[in-house]
Write a protein that holds these residues in place. Structure first.
Motif, PDB file in Angstrom:
ATOM      1  N   SER A 146       0.830  -1.193   0.000  1.00  0.00           N
ATOM      2  CA  SER A 146       0.000   0.000   0.000  1.00  0.00           C
ATOM      3  C   SER A 146       0.872   1.252   0.000  1.00  0.00           C
ATOM      4  CB  SER A 146      -0.912   0.006   1.234  1.00  0.00           C
ATOM      5  OG  SER A 146      -1.668   1.190   1.302  1.00  0.00           O
ATOM      6  N   PHE A 147       1.971   1.212   0.732  1.00  0.00           N
ATOM      7  CA  PHE A 147       2.882   2.356   0.757  1.00  0.00           C
ATOM      8  C   PHE A 147       3.499   2.596  -0.611  1.00  0.00           C
ATOM      9  CE2 PHE A 147       7.180   4.033   0.968  1.00  0.00           C
ATOM     10  CZ  PHE A 147       6.999   5.196   1.692  1.00  0.00           C
ATOM     11  N   VAL A 148       3.915   1.516  -1.264  1.00  0.00           N
ATOM     12  CA  VAL A 148       4.641   1.644  -2.526  1.00  0.00           C
ATOM     13  C   VAL A 148       3.732   2.098  -3.659  1.00  0.00           C
ATOM     14  CG1 VAL A 148       5.953   0.390  -4.277  1.00  0.00           C
ATOM     15  CG2 VAL A 148       6.384  -0.035  -1.854  1.00  0.00           C
ATOM     16  N   SER A 149       2.547   1.505  -3.773  1.00  0.00           N
ATOM     17  CA  SER A 149       1.713   1.807  -4.945  1.00  0.00           C
ATOM     18  C   SER A 149       0.218   1.732  -4.666  1.00  0.00           C
ATOM     19  CB  SER A 149       2.063   0.846  -6.091  1.00  0.00           C
ATOM     20  OG  SER A 149       1.818  -0.495  -5.695  1.00  0.00           O
ATOM     21  N   HIS A 150      -0.198   1.894  -3.405  1.00  0.00           N
ATOM     22  CA  HIS A 150      -1.622   1.800  -3.047  1.00  0.00           C
ATOM     23  C   HIS A 150      -2.236   0.482  -3.524  1.00  0.00           C
ATOM     24  CE1 HIS A 150      -1.169   5.882  -1.847  1.00  0.00           C
ATOM     25  NE2 HIS A 150      -1.270   6.423  -3.038  1.00  0.00           N
ATOM     26  N   SER A 151      -1.452  -0.592  -3.502  1.00  0.00           N
ATOM     27  CA  SER A 151      -1.952  -1.897  -3.985  1.00  0.00           C
ATOM     28  C   SER A 151      -1.931  -2.924  -2.871  1.00  0.00           C
ATOM     29  CB  SER A 151      -1.114  -2.376  -5.178  1.00  0.00           C
ATOM     30  OG  SER A 151       0.258  -2.472  -4.816  1.00  0.00           O
ATOM     31  N   GLY A 152      -2.402  -2.526  -1.692  1.00  0.00           N
ATOM     32  CA  GLY A 152      -2.387  -3.443  -0.555  1.00  0.00           C
ATOM     33  C   GLY A 152      -3.564  -4.387  -0.505  1.00  0.00           C
ATOM     34  N   ALA A 153      -4.538  -4.237  -1.395  1.00  0.00           N
ATOM     35  CA  ALA A 153      -5.754  -5.052  -1.328  1.00  0.00           C
ATOM     36  C   ALA A 153      -5.511  -6.557  -1.509  1.00  0.00           C
ATOM     37  CB  ALA A 153      -6.776  -4.559  -2.346  1.00  0.00           C
ATOM     38  N   PRO A 154      -4.675  -7.008  -2.460  1.00  0.00           N
ATOM     39  CA  PRO A 154      -4.501  -8.455  -2.608  1.00  0.00           C
ATOM     40  C   PRO A 154      -3.973  -9.155  -1.355  1.00  0.00           C
ATOM     41  CG  PRO A 154      -3.806  -7.357  -4.610  1.00  0.00           C
ATOM     42  CD  PRO A 154      -4.070  -6.274  -3.602  1.00  0.00           C
ATOM     43  N   PRO A 155      -2.871  -8.698  -0.720  1.00  0.00           N
ATOM     44  CA  PRO A 155      -2.447  -9.362   0.526  1.00  0.00           C
ATOM     45  C   PRO A 155      -3.519  -9.286   1.615  1.00  0.00           C
ATOM     46  CG  PRO A 155      -0.692  -7.972  -0.317  1.00  0.00           C
ATOM     47  CD  PRO A 155      -1.915  -7.649  -1.119  1.00  0.00           C
ATOM     48  N   TRP A 156      -4.176  -8.152   1.721  1.00  0.00           N
ATOM     49  CA  TRP A 156      -5.239  -8.009   2.716  1.00  0.00           C
ATOM     50  C   TRP A 156      -6.353  -9.014   2.465  1.00  0.00           C
ATOM     51  CZ3 TRP A 156      -6.826  -6.271   7.238  1.00  0.00           C
ATOM     52  CH2 TRP A 156      -8.181  -6.055   7.472  1.00  0.00           C
ATOM     53  N   GLN A 157      -6.732  -9.181   1.223  1.00  0.00           N
ATOM     54  CA  GLN A 157      -7.814 -10.104   0.890  1.00  0.00           C
ATOM     55  C   GLN A 157      -7.426 -11.548   1.166  1.00  0.00           C
ATOM     56  OE1 GLN A 157      -9.744  -9.308  -2.834  1.00  0.00           O
ATOM     57  NE2 GLN A 157     -10.642 -11.341  -2.932  1.00  0.00           N
ATOM     58  N   VAL A 158      -6.164 -11.894   0.955  1.00  0.00           N
ATOM     59  CA  VAL A 158      -5.705 -13.248   1.252  1.00  0.00           C
ATOM     60  C   VAL A 158      -5.964 -13.585   2.717  1.00  0.00           C
ATOM     61  CG1 VAL A 158      -3.677 -14.742   1.426  1.00  0.00           C
ATOM     62  CG2 VAL A 158      -3.979 -13.296  -0.585  1.00  0.00           C
ATOM     63  N   TYR A 159      -5.796 -12.608   3.590  1.00  0.00           N
ATOM     64  CA  TYR A 159      -6.038 -12.847   5.015  1.00  0.00           C
ATOM     65  C   TYR A 159      -7.519 -12.801   5.372  1.00  0.00           C
ATOM     66  CZ  TYR A 159      -6.275 -11.978  10.050  1.00  0.00           C
ATOM     67  OH  TYR A 159      -6.596 -12.035  11.382  1.00  0.00           O
ATOM     68  N   VAL A 160      -8.245 -11.805   4.853  1.00  0.00           N
ATOM     69  CA  VAL A 160      -9.592 -11.538   5.342  1.00  0.00           C
ATOM     70  C   VAL A 160     -10.666 -12.378   4.662  1.00  0.00           C
ATOM     71  CG1 VAL A 160     -11.342  -9.750   5.662  1.00  0.00           C
ATOM     72  CG2 VAL A 160      -8.944  -9.215   6.006  1.00  0.00           C
ATOM     73  N   GLN A 161     -10.517 -12.660   3.382  1.00  0.00           N
ATOM     74  CA  GLN A 161     -11.600 -13.371   2.699  1.00  0.00           C
ATOM     75  C   GLN A 161     -11.903 -14.736   3.321  1.00  0.00           C
ATOM     76  OE1 GLN A 161     -11.546 -13.122  -1.543  1.00  0.00           O
ATOM     77  NE2 GLN A 161     -13.035 -14.755  -1.824  1.00  0.00           N
ATOM     78  N   PRO A 162     -10.902 -15.537   3.725  1.00  0.00           N
ATOM     79  CA  PRO A 162     -11.233 -16.828   4.350  1.00  0.00           C
ATOM     80  C   PRO A 162     -11.956 -16.710   5.686  1.00  0.00           C
ATOM     81  CG  PRO A 162      -8.976 -16.843   3.524  1.00  0.00           C
ATOM     82  CD  PRO A 162      -9.457 -15.426   3.456  1.00  0.00           C
ATOM     83  N   LEU A 163     -12.002 -15.511   6.271  1.00  0.00           N
ATOM     84  CA  LEU A 163     -12.733 -15.333   7.523  1.00  0.00           C
ATOM     85  C   LEU A 163     -14.241 -15.334   7.285  1.00  0.00           C
ATOM     86  CD1 LEU A 163     -10.560 -12.482   9.146  1.00  0.00           C
ATOM     87  CD2 LEU A 163     -10.276 -14.963   9.332  1.00  0.00           C
ATOM     88  N   ARG A 164     -14.643 -15.162   6.035  1.00  0.00           N
ATOM     89  CA  ARG A 164     -16.057 -15.200   5.623  1.00  0.00           C
ATOM     90  C   ARG A 164     -16.903 -14.233   6.441  1.00  0.00           C
ATOM     91  NH1 ARG A 164     -15.814 -16.846   0.865  1.00  0.00           N
ATOM     92  NH2 ARG A 164     -18.038 -17.274   0.911  1.00  0.00           N
ATOM     93  N   LEU A 165     -16.443 -13.015   6.558  1.00  0.00           N
ATOM     94  CA  LEU A 165     -17.212 -11.992   7.254  1.00  0.00           C
ATOM     95  C   LEU A 165     -18.456 -11.633   6.449  1.00  0.00           C
ATOM     96  CD1 LEU A 165     -14.235  -9.609   8.150  1.00  0.00           C
ATOM     97  CD2 LEU A 165     -15.303 -11.285   9.657  1.00  0.00           C
TER      98      LEU A 165
END
Length: 249
Positions: free
Chosen positions: A144-163
């Motif tokens: 996210s700092f480098v290119s505002h592209s932090g969503a993929p790593p974040w999604q790898v963690y959060v999506q399996p939580l099935r919120l």
């Protein structure tokens, strides 16, 4: 303001709409903002221009999701994110942007393909984990700092939580809002927040804020299954785009 051509303004408006939609809950959309603007300016300049738009759009997102977030997920990921931003600041003049872009694209592509090919593996919700949260949070903060592209790593963690969809969207909005405020310090220190860029961002912000409302409306009416399919396919498309961008650099 920045001296943008007509094409530059059109792309900047599209990027602002994408940011607003993301802050309204469609998290993956914002990742196209810097790549789109990189067609008419350097990625570093594009990232600096978009940060104020992100931050001001965060206000709309935080108001919309003021009650819809999971504090446990934030607690397990934010310490790592702060560390990732610090690493990005410390290595800003060492690591090439294309290398980070390629890594982000590959991570997102592998995760999205795995979710599409073997969807049953993610049927049972996982619990928040400090180890996994801080690891993926660190990658999200760094990218996210480098290119505002932090969503993929974040999604790898959060999506399996099935919120639930609204909780997922709200937690994502809070996570990146906090990251963006923290990023102000190193971005200013690195000279990426020039006065012309700030004036241009001020013009683009109303477009983003209107798009926050639109994104929120879409999330509220979208069935949860379709919501997760949307973000998975969005992750796949964006990841392929990032890989292509990195290889062409």
């Amino acid at each position: 303001m920045l001296d943008l051509t007509l094409e530059g303004w059109i792309l900047a408006i599209i990027a602002s709409i994408a940011i607003g939609l993301a802050k309204g809950g469609l998290a993956m959309v914002a990742i196209i903002s810097v790549p789109i603007l990189s067609l008419v300016m350097s990625p570093v300049q594009a990232a600096g221009l978009m940060l104020p738009v992100y931050i001001l759009s965060d206000v709309g997102g935080l108001i919309a999701f003021r009650r819809n977030f999971d504090i446990r997920v934030l607690k397990t990921a934010l310490p790592g994110a702060v560390a990732g931003i610090g690493i990005g600041w410390a290595t800003a003049h060492i690591v090439p942007v294309w290398g980070v872009t390629l890594i982000v694209g590959l991570i997102g592509l592998i995760f999205a393909l795995n979710a599409l090919i073997r969807p049953d593996l993610g049927h049972d919700a996982r619990q928040p984990s400090p180890v996994k949260g801080n690891f993926w949070g660190m990658l999200a903060g760094y990218t996210s700092f480098v290119s505002h592209s932090g969503a993929p790593p974040w999604q790898v963690y959060v999506q399996p939580l099935r919120l639930p969809a609204l909780i997922y969207a709200g937690t994502t909005t809070w996570f990146f809002a906090i990251c963006n405020w923290i990023k102000l310090i190193p971005y200013a220190a690195l000279g990426q927040l020039s006065l012309p860029a700030l004036k241009t961002a001020a013009v683009l912000t109303p477009v983003a804020l209107i798009s926050v409302w639109l994104g929120l409306r879409l999330v509220r009416i979208m069935p949860q299954k379709i919501f997760y399919q949307f973000i998975t396919w969005g992750l796949l498309v964006v990841s392929v785009r990032l890989i292509w961008q990195a290889l062409m650099s």
